[in-house]
Design a protein around this motif. Structure first.
Motif, short mmCIF file in Angstrom:
data_model
loop_
_atom_site.label_atom_id
_atom_site.label_comp_id
_atom_site.label_asym_id
_atom_site.label_seq_id
_atom_site.Cartn_x
_atom_site.Cartn_y
_atom_site.Cartn_z
N TRP A 270 0.83 -1.20 0.00
CA TRP A 270 0.00 0.00 0.00
C TRP A 270 0.86 1.25 0.00
O TRP A 270 2.06 1.21 0.30
N PHE A 271 0.22 2.38 -0.33
CA PHE A 271 0.91 3.66 -0.26
C PHE A 271 -0.14 4.76 -0.27
O PHE A 271 -1.33 4.53 -0.49
N GLY A 272 0.30 5.99 -0.02
CA GLY A 272 -0.59 7.15 -0.02
C GLY A 272 -1.00 7.57 1.38
O GLY A 272 -0.79 6.86 2.37
N SER A 273 -1.58 8.76 1.46
CA SER A 273 -2.07 9.32 2.72
C SER A 273 -3.53 9.69 2.52
O SER A 273 -3.89 10.31 1.51
N LEU A 274 -4.38 9.32 3.48
CA LEU A 274 -5.83 9.48 3.30
C LEU A 274 -6.34 10.74 3.98
O LEU A 274 -6.10 10.98 5.17
N ASP B 254 2.34 -3.42 20.07
CA ASP B 254 1.51 -3.79 18.93
C ASP B 254 0.31 -2.84 18.84
O ASP B 254 -0.05 -2.17 19.81
N ALA B 255 -0.28 -2.78 17.67
CA ALA B 255 -1.45 -1.92 17.45
C ALA B 255 -2.05 -2.25 16.10
O ALA B 255 -1.34 -2.63 15.16
N ASP B 256 -3.39 -2.13 16.01
CA ASP B 256 -3.98 -2.16 14.68
C ASP B 256 -4.33 -0.74 14.27
O ASP B 256 -4.51 0.15 15.10
N VAL B 257 -4.37 -0.51 12.97
CA VAL B 257 -4.67 0.81 12.43
C VAL B 257 -5.83 0.67 11.46
O VAL B 257 -5.99 -0.35 10.79
N GLY B 258 -6.66 1.70 11.41
CA GLY B 258 -7.83 1.66 10.55
C GLY B 258 -9.06 1.26 11.34
O GLY B 258 -9.38 1.87 12.37
N SER B 259 -9.74 0.21 10.88
CA SER B 259 -10.99 -0.21 11.50
C SER B 259 -10.73 -1.11 12.70
O SER B 259 -10.89 -2.34 12.64
N ALA B 260 -10.31 -0.50 13.80
CA ALA B 260 -10.11 -1.25 15.04
C ALA B 260 -11.46 -1.79 15.52
O ALA B 260 -12.52 -1.32 15.11
N GLY C 19 -19.64 5.09 9.61
CA GLY C 19 -20.29 5.60 8.42
C GLY C 19 -20.35 7.11 8.33
O GLY C 19 -20.74 7.65 7.29
N ASP C 20 -19.97 7.83 9.39
CA ASP C 20 -20.02 9.28 9.36
C ASP C 20 -19.02 9.82 8.34
O ASP C 20 -17.83 9.51 8.39
N ASP C 21 -19.51 10.64 7.42
CA ASP C 21 -18.68 11.09 6.31
C ASP C 21 -17.50 11.93 6.78
O ASP C 21 -16.37 11.75 6.31
N TYR C 22 -17.72 12.83 7.71
CA TYR C 22 -16.61 13.65 8.20
C TYR C 22 -15.56 12.77 8.88
O TYR C 22 -14.35 12.94 8.68
N ASN D 189 -11.58 12.47 7.72
CA ASN D 189 -10.75 13.38 8.50
C ASN D 189 -10.15 12.77 9.76
O ASN D 189 -9.09 13.20 10.20
N GLU D 190 -10.81 11.77 10.34
CA GLU D 190 -10.36 11.22 11.62
C GLU D 190 -9.94 9.76 11.55
O GLU D 190 -9.03 9.35 12.26
N TRP D 191 -10.63 8.99 10.73
CA TRP D 191 -10.45 7.53 10.69
C TRP D 191 -8.98 7.14 10.54
O TRP D 191 -8.48 6.28 11.27
N ALA D 192 -8.28 7.76 9.61
CA ALA D 192 -6.90 7.37 9.31
C ALA D 192 -5.89 7.98 10.28
O ALA D 192 -4.69 7.69 10.17
N ASN D 193 -6.36 8.79 11.23
CA ASN D 193 -5.44 9.47 12.16
C ASN D 193 -5.68 9.09 13.62
O ASN D 193 -5.13 9.72 14.51
N ARG D 194 -6.48 8.06 13.85
CA ARG D 194 -6.75 7.62 15.22
C ARG D 194 -5.78 6.52 15.62
O ARG D 194 -5.35 5.71 14.81
N ASN D 195 -5.49 6.48 16.91
CA ASN D 195 -4.57 5.50 17.48
C ASN D 195 -5.32 4.57 18.43
O ASN D 195 -6.15 5.00 19.21
N TYR D 196 -5.02 3.26 18.31
CA TYR D 196 -5.66 2.25 19.17
C TYR D 196 -4.60 1.37 19.83
O TYR D 196 -4.81 0.19 20.07
N GLY D 197 -3.45 1.99 20.14
CA GLY D 197 -2.33 1.21 20.64
C GLY D 197 -2.52 0.58 22.00
O GLY D 197 -1.78 -0.34 22.36
N ASP D 198 -3.50 1.04 22.79
CA ASP D 198 -3.69 0.46 24.11
C ASP D 198 -4.83 -0.54 24.16
O ASP D 198 -5.23 -1.00 25.23
N ALA D 199 -5.38 -0.91 23.01
CA ALA D 199 -6.50 -1.85 22.97
C ALA D 199 -6.03 -3.27 23.29
O ALA D 199 -4.93 -3.67 22.91
N GLY D 200 -6.85 -4.01 23.97
CA GLY D 200 -6.51 -5.39 24.32
C GLY D 200 -6.82 -6.39 23.24
O GLY D 200 -6.71 -7.61 23.46
#
Length: 530
Positions: free
Chosen positions: A124-128, A337-343, A350-353, A357-368
């Motif tokens: 993959w490549f690019g910035s969303l 470890d962490a997943d990125v995207g649709s944690a 489904g929210d368009d904004y 604007n937010e989906w690709a910039n969120r962090n879920y690094g502390d999720a179990g």
């Protein structure tokens, strides 16, 4: 309310079988096909072929009363790709594949017959964002030719209704660069440039091909095909936002003067340019490339395409020891470890904004827990997720040789309900850059250095036998041996090139509570004396 409390509550809900994932807030985008200008809901999705997976490794056990899977997910009323049986990739390439040291590389799987979409190598490549796009790329080949499929996440879909070859890349388009000489430093007759613009059909007017020469790129009569597809409200419209588009390049080896597929282990140069335009009168947006430093007319700046998956030659020495690496306690910083995207905490929003604007910039690094997901319907990219994990190798004594190495993950659930979820071919890739567990996101996460293999993972069903979860293993000997030899940690990425809906697979992460230490991602390395 503490994060520890939230994690414990989450795991209890999963065990109780009441976790609900849905698309209730997703407004299904309209879908138009190759032969439609916007007056029907015919969908275009790639023709999918799949290899039926072998029997799962875990032993089947009676299904518990509460099964830790998500409930059924409503889908937009669109056609589903037809699945047909295809030949699995041919055996891995010769052993002792040299690692790539200075350039990103994709290792293209070889197929004896039809190219299985779900088992194509992925990168993959690019910035969303609202104004820039992300691309997932799949690569595979058989004796007949090379196939490259690119899925682009794009908010505005624009193409030229009266195209000229000179302006194809002024709109939504892709440039595919190939050079059959892996040592090429300048354009020659072994250099090729394939251009394909998004359109409502597969018209030849929206593609062009060039061949290198001393005076630069020259138009060429090379036979190749492209197949566009898209998901959204309407092409060439600002009335509503879109989701994305796709392009398949099929290049016969005979069109490049070859009698068949290159020998396993052969390398070519490969590059991609993603072109974008967001309005009839808008200027083209900046070009995004793979690899990052690519210059279109300089093959030495392109990445590498290798024919065949990498192999590893195990040393013929006796095992002298074994090292197991995993996070020892929940608060220990090792094995980030962490997943990125649709944690799992943000499944298919489904929210368009939010998604632009937010989906690709969120962090879920502390999720179990974490999700791995992809599919062929580019309109569902808000459901896609990749997983990153880094293992320190300092516990392996110095001066040893790596005999084997295995990654073990424990699965506890999946997207979709009983009978909906399909097996997924989950691939392992390596990363060359460090990242931080509490700041990594879809947009800033390292790109793949190279893909190394994969395995089938089944949905949760009768193979569930309680916690720590269902163990699944991947052979990562090649990656561990290379990392150990270079004195680096083992940086892995897991992703998939799936086609089916409900493809997400849910696993236990390093951040799970200490009650489930056995479920944490684990690297087991067997080593010997040289």
């Amino acid at each position: 309310m503490s994060k520890q409390y939230n994690r414990n509550l989450w795991m209890l809900l999963i065990t109780a079988g009441v976790v609900i994932f849905g698309y209730s807030q997703v407004i299904p985008p309209r879908v138009f096909g190759q032969d439609d200008a916007g007056n029907s809901t015919t969908t275009y999705l790639p023709v999918i072929v799949r290899q039926e997976p072998p029997t799962a490794t875990p032993t089947s056990t009676p299904r518990p009363t509460a099964t830790p899977t998500a409930t059924a997910t409503p889908r937009p009323g669109t056609a589903t790709p037809t699945a047909t049986v295809a030949a699995s990739p041919t055996p891995t390439s010769p052993p002792a594949t040299p690692p790539t040291r200075t350039l990103r590389r994709v290792n293209a799987p070889s197929f004896a017959g039809d190219i299985a979409f779900e088992q194509m190598g992925i990168f993959w490549f690019g910035s969303l964002s609202e104004a820039s796009n992300h691309a997932d790329v799949r690569v595979g080949y058989n004796q007949g030719g090379l196939e490259i499929y690119v899925a682009i996440f794009d908010r505005r879909l624009w193409y030229d209704t009266s195209p000229t070859t000179a302006t194809l890349t002024d709109w939504d388009a892709l440039t595919l660069l190939l050079d059959t000489n892996p040592d090429a430093s300048a354009l020659t007759g072994s250099s090729y440039r394939f251009v394909a613009q998004l359109s409502g059909d597969a018209s030849a007017d929206h593609r062009a091909v060039y061949q290198g020469a001393a005076q630069g790129w020259q138009p060429a009569g090379i036979a190749f095909t492209t197949k566009p597809g898209w998901r959204g409200d309407a092409l060439n419209s600002d009335a509503d936002t879109d989701r994305g588009w796709a392009m398949t390049f099929t290049i016969p080896f005979s069109a490049l003067g070859l009698n068949g597929a290159p020998a396993t282990g052969s390398e070519w140069r490969l590059g991609l340019q993603l072109h974008d335009r967001d309005g009839a009168n808008a200027a083209p947006n900046p070009i995004q490339t793979w690899p990052e430093a690519l210059q279109r007319d300089q093959p030495a700046t392109w990445g590498m395409l290798r024919f065949g998956l990498p192999g590893y030659q195990r040393p013929t020495v006796a095992a002298a020891g074994q090292t197991q690496i995993r996070r020892p306690t929940q608060n220990d910083p090792s094995v980030p470890d962490a997943d990125v995207g649709s944690a799992i905490q943000n499944q298919c929003p489904g929210d368009d904004y939010h998604i632009w604007n937010e989906w690709a910039n969120r962090n879920y690094g502390d999720a179990g827990d974490f999700n791995i997901q992809n599919q062929s319907d580019v309109g569902d990219w808000p459901c896609f997720a990749r997983y990153y994990v880094t293992f320190p190798l300092t516990a392996i004594p110095s001066g040893k040789v790596i005999i084997s190495a295995t990654l073990t993950l424990h699965q506890f659930g999946n997207a979709g309900g009983a009978g909906e979820a399909q097996p997924s071919w989950i691939q392992v890739l390596t990363a060359a850059e460090d990242w931080q567990e509490r700041t990594i996101t879809w947009n800033n996460a390292p790109r793949a250095w190279e893909n190394i293999g994969g395995r089938w993972v089944d949905p949760v069903g009768n193979n569930w036998n309680g916690w720590p979860g269902i163990p699944w293993t991947w052979d990562v000997s090649y990656a561990v041996a290379n990392a150990y030899a270079s004195g680096s940690p083992l940086r892995l990425i897991l992703y998939e090139a799936d086609s089916a809906y409900h493809s997400g697979k849910f696993f236990v992460s390093s951040d799970t509570g200490d009650w489930n230490i056995q479920g944490r991602p684990t690297l087991t390395v067997v080593w010997g004396n040289p």
